[in-house]
Design a protein around this motif. Sequence first.
Motif, PDB file in Angstrom:
ATOM      1  N   ASP A 359       0.850  -1.190   0.000  1.00  0.00           N
ATOM      2  CA  ASP A 359       0.000   0.000   0.000  1.00  0.00           C
ATOM      3  C   ASP A 359       0.885   1.238   0.000  1.00  0.00           C
ATOM      4  O   ASP A 359       1.726   1.405   0.890  1.00  0.00           O
ATOM      5  CB  ASP A 359      -0.894   0.040   1.246  1.00  0.00           C
ATOM      6  CG  ASP A 359      -1.689  -1.251   1.435  1.00  0.00           C
ATOM      7  OD1 ASP A 359      -1.932  -1.928   0.424  1.00  0.00           O
ATOM      8  OD2 ASP A 359      -2.047  -1.552   2.586  1.00  0.00           O
ATOM      9  N   TYR A 360       0.697   2.116  -0.989  1.00  0.00           N
ATOM     10  CA  TYR A 360       1.380   3.406  -0.931  1.00  0.00           C
ATOM     11  C   TYR A 360       0.819   4.249   0.199  1.00  0.00           C
ATOM     12  O   TYR A 360       1.536   4.984   0.873  1.00  0.00           O
ATOM     13  CB  TYR A 360       1.219   4.155  -2.261  1.00  0.00           C
ATOM     14  CG  TYR A 360       2.089   3.623  -3.381  1.00  0.00           C
ATOM     15  CD1 TYR A 360       3.467   3.771  -3.344  1.00  0.00           C
ATOM     16  CD2 TYR A 360       1.521   2.969  -4.468  1.00  0.00           C
ATOM     17  CE1 TYR A 360       4.269   3.282  -4.365  1.00  0.00           C
ATOM     18  CE2 TYR A 360       2.313   2.478  -5.499  1.00  0.00           C
ATOM     19  CZ  TYR A 360       3.684   2.631  -5.443  1.00  0.00           C
ATOM     20  OH  TYR A 360       4.475   2.153  -6.446  1.00  0.00           O
ATOM     21  N   GLU A 361      -0.488   4.160   0.400  1.00  0.00           N
ATOM     22  CA  GLU A 361      -1.170   4.857   1.481  1.00  0.00           C
ATOM     23  C   GLU A 361      -2.107   3.866   2.161  1.00  0.00           C
ATOM     24  O   GLU A 361      -2.634   2.957   1.501  1.00  0.00           O
ATOM     25  CB  GLU A 361      -1.977   6.045   0.953  1.00  0.00           C
ATOM     26  CG  GLU A 361      -1.134   7.137   0.310  1.00  0.00           C
ATOM     27  CD  GLU A 361      -1.988   8.245  -0.258  1.00  0.00           C
ATOM     28  OE1 GLU A 361      -3.226   8.196  -0.075  1.00  0.00           O
ATOM     29  OE2 GLU A 361      -1.428   9.150  -0.891  1.00  0.00           O
ATOM     30  N   GLY A 363      -5.161   1.932   3.294  1.00  0.00           N
ATOM     31  CA  GLY A 363      -6.494   1.821   2.723  1.00  0.00           C
ATOM     32  C   GLY A 363      -6.548   1.896   1.213  1.00  0.00           C
ATOM     33  O   GLY A 363      -7.628   1.766   0.622  1.00  0.00           O
ATOM     34  N   ARG A 364      -5.391   2.100   0.556  1.00  0.00           N
ATOM     35  CA  ARG A 364      -5.364   2.163  -0.908  1.00  0.00           C
ATOM     36  C   ARG A 364      -4.314   1.188  -1.426  1.00  0.00           C
ATOM     37  O   ARG A 364      -3.186   1.578  -1.728  1.00  0.00           O
ATOM     38  CB  ARG A 364      -5.052   3.592  -1.390  1.00  0.00           C
ATOM     39  CG  ARG A 364      -6.121   4.609  -1.023  1.00  0.00           C
ATOM     40  CD  ARG A 364      -5.777   5.964  -1.592  1.00  0.00           C
ATOM     41  NE  ARG A 364      -5.636   5.922  -3.049  1.00  0.00           N
ATOM     42  CZ  ARG A 364      -5.220   6.944  -3.780  1.00  0.00           C
ATOM     43  NH1 ARG A 364      -4.869   8.090  -3.176  1.00  0.00           N
ATOM     44  NH2 ARG A 364      -5.116   6.844  -5.086  1.00  0.00           N
ATOM     45  N   PRO A 365      -4.656  -0.096  -1.505  1.00  0.00           N
ATOM     46  CA  PRO A 365      -3.668  -1.094  -1.909  1.00  0.00           C
ATOM     47  C   PRO A 365      -3.238  -0.902  -3.365  1.00  0.00           C
ATOM     48  O   PRO A 365      -4.079  -0.747  -4.260  1.00  0.00           O
ATOM     49  CB  PRO A 365      -4.396  -2.421  -1.708  1.00  0.00           C
ATOM     50  CG  PRO A 365      -5.842  -2.082  -1.775  1.00  0.00           C
ATOM     51  CD  PRO A 365      -5.978  -0.698  -1.215  1.00  0.00           C
ATOM     52  N   ALA A 366      -1.902  -0.917  -3.587  1.00  0.00           N
ATOM     53  CA  ALA A 366      -1.373  -0.874  -4.948  1.00  0.00           C
ATOM     54  C   ALA A 366      -1.228  -2.279  -5.490  1.00  0.00           C
ATOM     55  O   ALA A 366      -1.399  -2.509  -6.689  1.00  0.00           O
ATOM     56  CB  ALA A 366      -0.027  -0.157  -4.964  1.00  0.00           C
ATOM     57  N   ASP A 368      -2.282  -6.459  -4.341  1.00  0.00           N
ATOM     58  CA  ASP A 368      -3.081  -7.245  -3.405  1.00  0.00           C
ATOM     59  C   ASP A 368      -2.925  -8.732  -3.729  1.00  0.00           C
ATOM     60  O   ASP A 368      -3.448  -9.215  -4.742  1.00  0.00           O
ATOM     61  CB  ASP A 368      -4.552  -6.820  -3.496  1.00  0.00           C
ATOM     62  CG  ASP A 368      -5.432  -7.535  -2.482  1.00  0.00           C
ATOM     63  OD1 ASP A 368      -4.876  -8.179  -1.564  1.00  0.00           O
ATOM     64  OD2 ASP A 368      -6.661  -7.465  -2.612  1.00  0.00           O
ATOM     65  N   GLY A 387      -2.466   2.706 -13.357  1.00  0.00           N
ATOM     66  CA  GLY A 387      -2.851   2.566 -11.964  1.00  0.00           C
ATOM     67  C   GLY A 387      -3.180   1.155 -11.550  1.00  0.00           C
ATOM     68  O   GLY A 387      -3.647   0.931 -10.418  1.00  0.00           O
ATOM     69  N   SER A 388      -2.925   0.194 -12.431  1.00  0.00           N
ATOM     70  CA  SER A 388      -3.259  -1.199 -12.084  1.00  0.00           C
ATOM     71  C   SER A 388      -2.194  -1.854 -11.224  1.00  0.00           C
ATOM     72  O   SER A 388      -2.415  -2.955 -10.707  1.00  0.00           O
ATOM     73  CB  SER A 388      -3.463  -2.017 -13.371  1.00  0.00           C
ATOM     74  OG  SER A 388      -2.278  -2.021 -14.155  1.00  0.00           O
ATOM     75  N   THR A 392       4.585  -0.770  -9.964  1.00  0.00           N
ATOM     76  CA  THR A 392       4.863  -1.076  -8.558  1.00  0.00           C
ATOM     77  C   THR A 392       5.635  -2.388  -8.437  1.00  0.00           C
ATOM     78  O   THR A 392       6.488  -2.536  -7.554  1.00  0.00           O
ATOM     79  CB  THR A 392       3.553  -1.146  -7.758  1.00  0.00           C
ATOM     80  OG1 THR A 392       2.858   0.092  -7.897  1.00  0.00           O
ATOM     81  CG2 THR A 392       3.829  -1.396  -6.288  1.00  0.00           C
ATOM     82  N   ARG A 560      -6.445  -3.133 -10.731  1.00  0.00           N
ATOM     83  CA  ARG A 560      -6.596  -2.731  -9.332  1.00  0.00           C
ATOM     84  C   ARG A 560      -5.685  -3.513  -8.396  1.00  0.00           C
ATOM     85  O   ARG A 560      -6.088  -3.948  -7.316  1.00  0.00           O
ATOM     86  CB  ARG A 560      -8.041  -2.848  -8.887  1.00  0.00           C
ATOM     87  CG  ARG A 560      -8.980  -1.938  -9.663  1.00  0.00           C
ATOM     88  CD  ARG A 560     -10.402  -2.050  -9.171  1.00  0.00           C
ATOM     89  NE  ARG A 560     -11.296  -1.185  -9.926  1.00  0.00           N
ATOM     90  CZ  ARG A 560     -12.605  -1.094  -9.730  1.00  0.00           C
ATOM     91  NH1 ARG A 560     -13.174  -1.857  -8.795  1.00  0.00           N
ATOM     92  NH2 ARG A 560     -13.340  -0.279 -10.458  1.00  0.00           N
TER      93      ARG A 560
END
Length: 609
Positions: A359-361, A363-366, A368, A387-388, A392, A560
């Motif tokens: 997670d970069y932040e 609650g917002r998983p980069a 999973d 953004g998928s 990363t 996602r």
Amino acid sequence: MTSDPDAPDDRAARRRFMAELWDVMRAHRTRVAASVVLLLAAKVATVAVPLLLKRIIDDFSQPRLPLQLPAYLLVGYALLRFASTLFNEWRDLLFARVTLGAVSTYACKTFAHLHALGPRFHARRQVGSLLPDIDRGTSGIAYLLGVGLFTIVPTLVEIGLVLVIMLRRYPGGYAAVIAVTFLLYTGFTLVFTARRVMYQRRVNKLDSRAKGQMADSLLNYDTVKYFANEAHEAAKFSSTMGHWRDAGIKNQRALFLLHVGQSGVIAVGVAAIMLLAGQDVLAGRMRVGDLVLINAYALQVCLPLNALGFVYRESRDAWVNAERLFALLGERPEMPEVPGLPALVPSAGEVVFEHVGFDYEPGRPALDDVSLRIPPGTTLAVVGRSGSGKSTLARLLLRFYDPDRGRILIDGQDIRHCSPASVRRAIGVVPQDAALFNDTIASNIGYARAGAGRDEIVAAARAAQLHETIAALPDGYDSPVGERGVKFSGGERQRIGIARAILKQPVILVFDEATSALDSVSEHAIVRELDRLSERRTTLVIAHRLSTIVHAHAIIVMERGRIVERGTHAELLRRKGVYARLWLLQQRIDQDQARMATPDVAPPGGVPP
């Protein structure tokens, strides 16, 4: 006193860095000790000058002049004045190695520390404002090092010696006036300097902001021109400079009050001493030489006292300047270097992601629960919408970040337990936008491997289909690329990035949309070369154009942060899922672009269709 919103709260960091300055002094203790001896010798000579002058004046003020010229007194007077200057200059020469060494050490330390900080810090920092902070900070450290030892201490020593002499030779009123003057001056300076610090901090902040805006605007010169926004940029910069000017005027006004008040205190003290001395001379209790001596000592106390106020003010300014540097050094790396980590020992180059989450932040998983394996010598392509999570994967593989969940293995070794430098040495990267140093082409290609010879650099350029372009330049491989490579096209910069990866000869290759800036002809040639280069290496390809990865051994599709499809190009097309839809969409786009690039031809005697 008004609170300063820009004042830092980290007093522990302030104490820690003052302790570091003390460590610098201890490391050069021999030079510091010798400098202190010279300092004391200079002050003794300075204090002795008025005593000798009094003796000379008293000798010449007698009703009967001496029978012979007191040459030893006159020559001694000149020698004492010279000795004071000589000892001070000698002291500065000795201590220069300490101050310059400290500035050099802190500059190097800051430089290394900035490289140790993670991507999050560098994503929010602004180079134009960072550089003046570092410059002012190192200058402030040099000032703080020398000021305590060579200004505050000698000034206090000089005042103390003068007070001792005055108490032993004259009534206590003279020493009392000097002491009261010192206390009033010190109190006034402390109060008004503290008020002024907030203005100096504000001036520094606005100065850094203005320089940051200027650098940002100049680095984006083309964008400014595209939108004809020169006036907008000038207005924005002018607004910041207007705030800087207003803050500077307030700062100067505070400085004016400080200087005038300091001079007023000194003037009152000197006047009181001279009135007392004048009365004692008229009453016959003192000689003219005593009046000269007291006047000299009054000035000798008040001038250093004025210097002490100046030094205190400048010290506060120096500390304000050093605050940003200390704050930079106080930034903690996202992935602190753990001492003693073993180096990665690459062999075949197998890469494995096991249930990786990141997670970069919060609650917002980069990513999973991503699991994948790239067998040695094979190519895995990763596709997906923006953004998928494609890029990363590469950042985690390079240990820019560590996974929050799961682990990444290279040849069976968990890279979290290997030194980051050894992991990165095993991987060659061609990013989407190849960043170049303001140096020659040869230096930029050779950056991939220190000590590479010219023949190796040329061979890498040939493999990247770049040699002919370079050979056509007047200076060939010694041609400068300009700041950020502005003298070359995007495709040429990309090919320099590819040549770097070729020269590095890594076990693992990562292509992060490496051909996105190339035209179709160059792309076709370089894709063939990359395919050849990848034959014996494990390769991760983050692709934008699906046509470049049709021959990959395996393809994964991400959405996602999760893998939604995997297989070969043919298998994924047969499934008619996400990959197949992306492929059809890109085929339509390519056909439309080809149609637009081909001029319409009118049929004979007709109108173009």
